[in-house]
Design a protein around this motif. Structure first.
Motif, PDB file in Angstrom:
ATOM      1  N   SER A 228      -6.944  15.714 -72.977  1.00 46.81           N
ATOM      2  CA  SER A 228      -5.785  16.597 -73.128  1.00 46.81           C
ATOM      3  C   SER A 228      -5.199  16.994 -71.777  1.00 46.81           C
ATOM      4  O   SER A 228      -4.006  17.298 -71.681  1.00 46.81           O
ATOM      5  CB  SER A 228      -6.163  17.842 -73.933  1.00 46.81           C
ATOM      6  N   ALA A 229      -6.036  16.999 -70.718  1.00 44.88           N
ATOM      7  CA  ALA A 229      -5.505  17.284 -69.387  1.00 44.88           C
ATOM      8  C   ALA A 229      -4.616  16.146 -68.896  1.00 44.88           C
ATOM      9  O   ALA A 229      -3.557  16.373 -68.310  1.00 44.88           O
ATOM     10  CB  ALA A 229      -6.662  17.506 -68.405  1.00 44.88           C
ATOM     11  N   VAL A 230      -5.034  14.909 -69.153  1.00 44.48           N
ATOM     12  CA  VAL A 230      -4.215  13.756 -68.768  1.00 44.48           C
ATOM     13  C   VAL A 230      -2.914  13.734 -69.572  1.00 44.48           C
ATOM     14  O   VAL A 230      -1.852  13.365 -69.062  1.00 44.48           O
ATOM     15  CB  VAL A 230      -5.004  12.447 -68.973  1.00 44.48           C
ATOM     16  N   ALA A 231      -2.991  14.157 -70.829  1.00 46.07           N
ATOM     17  CA  ALA A 231      -1.820  14.135 -71.716  1.00 46.07           C
ATOM     18  C   ALA A 231      -1.033  15.442 -71.681  1.00 46.07           C
ATOM     19  O   ALA A 231      -0.242  15.712 -72.602  1.00 46.07           O
ATOM     20  CB  ALA A 231      -2.271  13.840 -73.150  1.00 46.07           C
TER      21      ALA A 231
ATOM     22  N   ALA B  46      -4.183  25.313 -72.265  1.00 45.53           N
ATOM     23  CA  ALA B  46      -5.173  26.213 -72.852  1.00 45.53           C
ATOM     24  C   ALA B  46      -6.207  25.468 -73.689  1.00 45.53           C
ATOM     25  O   ALA B  46      -7.306  25.987 -73.911  1.00 45.53           O
ATOM     26  CB  ALA B  46      -4.468  27.258 -73.722  1.00 45.53           C
ATOM     27  N   ALA B  47      -5.884  24.257 -74.169  1.00 48.35           N
ATOM     28  CA  ALA B  47      -6.813  23.525 -75.032  1.00 48.35           C
ATOM     29  C   ALA B  47      -8.129  23.192 -74.318  1.00 48.35           C
ATOM     30  O   ALA B  47      -9.209  23.540 -74.823  1.00 48.35           O
ATOM     31  CB  ALA B  47      -6.150  22.258 -75.567  1.00 48.35           C
TER      32      ALA B  47
ATOM     33  N   HIS C 202     -10.309  21.839 -80.155  1.00 50.31           N
ATOM     34  CA  HIS C 202     -10.911  21.938 -78.830  1.00 50.31           C
ATOM     35  C   HIS C 202     -11.839  23.152 -78.711  1.00 50.31           C
ATOM     36  O   HIS C 202     -12.956  23.026 -78.200  1.00 50.31           O
ATOM     37  CB  HIS C 202      -9.819  22.028 -77.761  1.00 50.31           C
ATOM     38  N   GLY C 203     -11.390  24.313 -79.129  1.00 50.41           N
ATOM     39  CA  GLY C 203     -12.172  25.526 -78.908  1.00 50.41           C
ATOM     40  C   GLY C 203     -13.365  25.667 -79.828  1.00 50.41           C
ATOM     41  O   GLY C 203     -14.487  25.937 -79.362  1.00 50.41           O
TER      42      GLY C 203
ATOM     43  N   TRP D 106      -6.345  27.250 -67.110  1.00 54.14           N
ATOM     44  CA  TRP D 106      -5.238  27.917 -67.790  1.00 54.14           C
ATOM     45  C   TRP D 106      -4.388  28.701 -66.791  1.00 54.14           C
ATOM     46  O   TRP D 106      -3.160  28.689 -66.853  1.00 54.14           O
ATOM     47  CB  TRP D 106      -5.767  28.867 -68.860  1.00 54.14           C
ATOM     48  N   GLY D 107      -5.057  29.379 -65.844  1.00 52.91           N
ATOM     49  CA  GLY D 107      -4.328  30.210 -64.897  1.00 52.91           C
ATOM     50  C   GLY D 107      -3.380  29.415 -64.023  1.00 52.91           C
ATOM     51  O   GLY D 107      -2.275  29.877 -63.703  1.00 52.91           O
ATOM     52  N   ALA D 108      -3.799  28.197 -63.642  1.00 54.56           N
ATOM     53  CA  ALA D 108      -2.905  27.361 -62.833  1.00 54.56           C
ATOM     54  C   ALA D 108      -1.648  27.001 -63.616  1.00 54.56           C
ATOM     55  O   ALA D 108      -0.543  26.981 -63.067  1.00 54.56           O
ATOM     56  CB  ALA D 108      -3.630  26.098 -62.391  1.00 54.56           C
ATOM     57  N   GLY D 109      -1.819  26.732 -64.923  1.00 53.86           N
ATOM     58  CA  GLY D 109      -0.653  26.456 -65.766  1.00 53.86           C
ATOM     59  C   GLY D 109       0.245  27.669 -65.897  1.00 53.86           C
ATOM     60  O   GLY D 109       1.482  27.556 -65.840  1.00 53.86           O
ATOM     61  N   ALA D 110      -0.357  28.851 -66.070  1.00 55.69           N
ATOM     62  CA  ALA D 110       0.432  30.072 -66.202  1.00 55.69           C
ATOM     63  C   ALA D 110       1.180  30.396 -64.910  1.00 55.69           C
ATOM     64  O   ALA D 110       2.353  30.803 -64.935  1.00 55.69           O
ATOM     65  CB  ALA D 110      -0.487  31.238 -66.592  1.00 55.69           C
TER      66      ALA D 110
END
Length: 412
Positions: free
Chosen positions: A37-40, A57-58, A112-113, A365-369
Motif C-alpha cells: 500500500s505504500a508503493v501504491a 494511514a493503512a 490492514h489494521g 502517517w505524520g509525514a503524509g499529514a
C-alpha cells in the motif's frame, strides 16, 4: 511435521541456522504486505479521491494493530508454540490483503489494521524475532540481525515487483495475488521448519541469565523498559518517513515512478547488507552501544534528504539512510536479552516493539499529514530529525549510566 523435541535442539548449531534462514524468508514475505500500500500510495489516493494521508494511514494501522496484538501473540507463542501462532498470522495477513483489495477506504483500513495488523503481523514480527533469539548465544547478534533483515530484504525485493504489477494490472489485483502468495508460502514454511527452541541454559559466553527484578541501568526493570520504549518510539518515527514516502517524494520531484521504487529498493537493500555489519558489531560491543552508533548514522543520513534534490545524490542518501537505521530494531532485542531474564523475553520484546511500531505508524502517517499541510516533504523530514535527536539523548544517558555502573562494580 518435524518431531524434534526442544531438549534435543542445541544453540548455535546447524539446526539453529536452518531455523533462522526459514524465519528470514517468512519475515521477508510478511513485511511485504504493508509495503504494497505504500508503493501504491498515489494511485490509491487518486482512485479514492483523497489526500495522501488517507491511504498512508493503512500501513500505519497495520503497525498499530501489530503493536497491540504483538504482546498477546508473544505470550501465546510461549504457551501454544511458535508454529501455531505463525500459521494463524499468515492466514490473517492473506485475508487482510484480500479484504483491502475488495472495496473502499473502510475495507482498506479494516483489512490492514484489524486482519493484517492486530491478528496477522502481530503473530509474526516480534514473536519470530524472539523465538530465533532463543536459538543462539555466541552469535545472537548476528542471527537476530540476519532475520531482522527480512524487513530490508523485503523492501529490496518487492517494491519494483509491486510497481510493475500496479502498472500492468492495478493495485487491487496486485494486492489480491500477493495475499494468496503470502498465505500459501508462509503456511508451508512454518509447518516445515518452525520447531521448539532449545531449553534455556547458562550463557556459553560465560555470563549468567539476569535475575528477575535486578536493576537495569541503575533503574528498576520496568522503569528501564519505559525509557527504552520512549527511545525506540523516537527512532522509529524518522525511520518510517523515507521508507513509506520516498516513492511519492520522487514523483513530486519529477522522477519516474520506477526511479522512486528503485530508490526504495536501494534504501532497504543497503539496510539488508548493513544489518549483517550491525549484528557483527553487537556481538562485540553490545546492543546498547550499537543502538547509539546506528541512531547517529540514521540522523546524519536523514539530514541528507533536506540538503539535496538531485536524483543521483538521493540514491546515495537513500543507501546511507538504509545503512543507518538497519542496526536499530535488532539491537533493542539484544539489549532486552542481555539485561532481562530469558523467561521474560516473550513479553518484553513485543512490548518494546509495541512502542517501535507506534513510532513507525506515527512517522508514516505524520509525514503524509505534514505533506498535506505544507505541500512538500521537507517539514516532515525536519520533524523526523527532531525525534532522532531525542533518541540520541536517551541512548547517551543510558550508555553513561551503564558505564558508571561498570566502574562502580570494578572498584567494589
Amino acid at each position: 511435521m518435524n518431531k524434534m523435541k526442544a531438549g534435543s535442539a542445541t544453540v548455535d548449531s546447524r539446526t539453529a541456522w536452518i531455523v533462522a534462514g526459514a524465519s528470514l524468508v517468512i519475515l521477508t514475505i510478511a513485511y511485504g504486505a504493508p509495503l504494497l500500500s505504500a508503493v501504491a500510495l498515489r494511485p490509491i489516493a487518486a482512485e479514492f479521491g483523497t489526500e495522501r494521508a488517507a491511504p498512508a494511514a493503512a500501513p500505519a494501522f497495520t503497525l498499530i494493530g501489530a503493536a497491540f496484538g504483538g504482546i498477546a501473540a508473544g505470550w501465546l507463542s510461549g504457551w501454544l508454540g511458535i508454529r501455531q501462532i505463525v500459521l494463524f498470522g499468515a492466514a490473517m495477513i492473506a485475508a487482510g490483503l484480500v479484504l483491502s483489495a475488495s472495496g473502499g477506504l473502510i475495507h482498506l483500513y479494516v483489512g490492514h489494521g484489524l486482519l493484517m495488523g492486530l491478528f496477522g503481523t502481530s503473530c509474526i514480527f516480534s514473536p519470530v524475532v524472539t523465538y530465533v533469539s532463543r536459538w543462539f548465544d555466541r552469535s545472537r547478534g548476528a542471527a537476530v540481525a540476519m532475520i531482522s533483515s527480512g524487513q530490508s530484504l523485503s523492501g529490496a525485493l518487492w517494491p519494483i515487483l509491486f510497481q510493475t504489477g500496479i502498472t500492468e494490472f492495478g493495485w487491487r489485483r496486485t494486492m489480491l495475488v500477493f495475499g494468496l502468495f503470502v498465505g500459501a508460502s508462509i503456511l508451508a514454511l512454518a509447518a516445515i521448519f518452525l520447531r521448539p527452541p532449545p531449553e534455556a541454559r547458562p550463557s556459553l559466553g560465560g555470563g549468567r541469565d539476569p535475575q528477575a527484578g535486578a536493576p537495569v541501568f541503575g533503574l528498576s526493570p520496568n522503569l528501564a523498559m519505559i525509557v527504552l520504549m520512549i527511545a525506540i518510539f523516537c527512532c522509529c518515527v524518522p525511520m518510517a518517513m523515507p521508507s513509506q514516502h520516498i516513492v511519492a517524494f520522487c514523483s513530486d520531484l519529477g522522477f519516474a515512478s520506477q526511479s522512486g521504487a528503485a530508490m526504495l529498493s536501494v534504501l532497504l537493500g543497503s539496510a539488508f547488507l548493513a544489518r549483517q555489519f550491525w549484528g557483527w558489531l553487537a556481538d562485540r560491543i553490545g546492543g546498547l552501544q550499537t543502538l547509539l552508533w546506528s541512531s547517529l548514522a540514521q540522523a546524519t543520513a536523514l539530514t541528507g534528504f533536506l540538503l539535496t534534490l538531485d536524483e543521483a545524490a538521493l540514491f546515495a542518501v537513500s543507501a546511507a539512510f538504509g545503512l543507518g537505521f538497519s542496526g536499530l530494531l535488532p539491537a533493542y532485542v539484544i539489549v532486552i536479552r542481555k539485561f532481562y531474564p530469558v523467561k521474560e523475553a516473550n513479553w518484553r520484546v513485543p512490548t518494546i516493539y509495541f512502542a517501535g511500531f507506534l513510532g513507525m505508524a506515527a512517522g508514516g502517517w505524520g509525514a503524509g499529514a505534514l505533506y498535506d499541510h505544507f505541500g512538500y516533504y521537507l517539514p516532515a523530514f525536519a520533524t523526523g530529525i527532531g525525534f532522532n535527536i531525542v533518541n540520541l539523548v536517551i541512548l547517551l544517558t543510558l550508555v553513561f549510566r551503564q558505564r558508571d555502573k561498570g566502574l562502580r562494580t570494578a572498584m567494589a
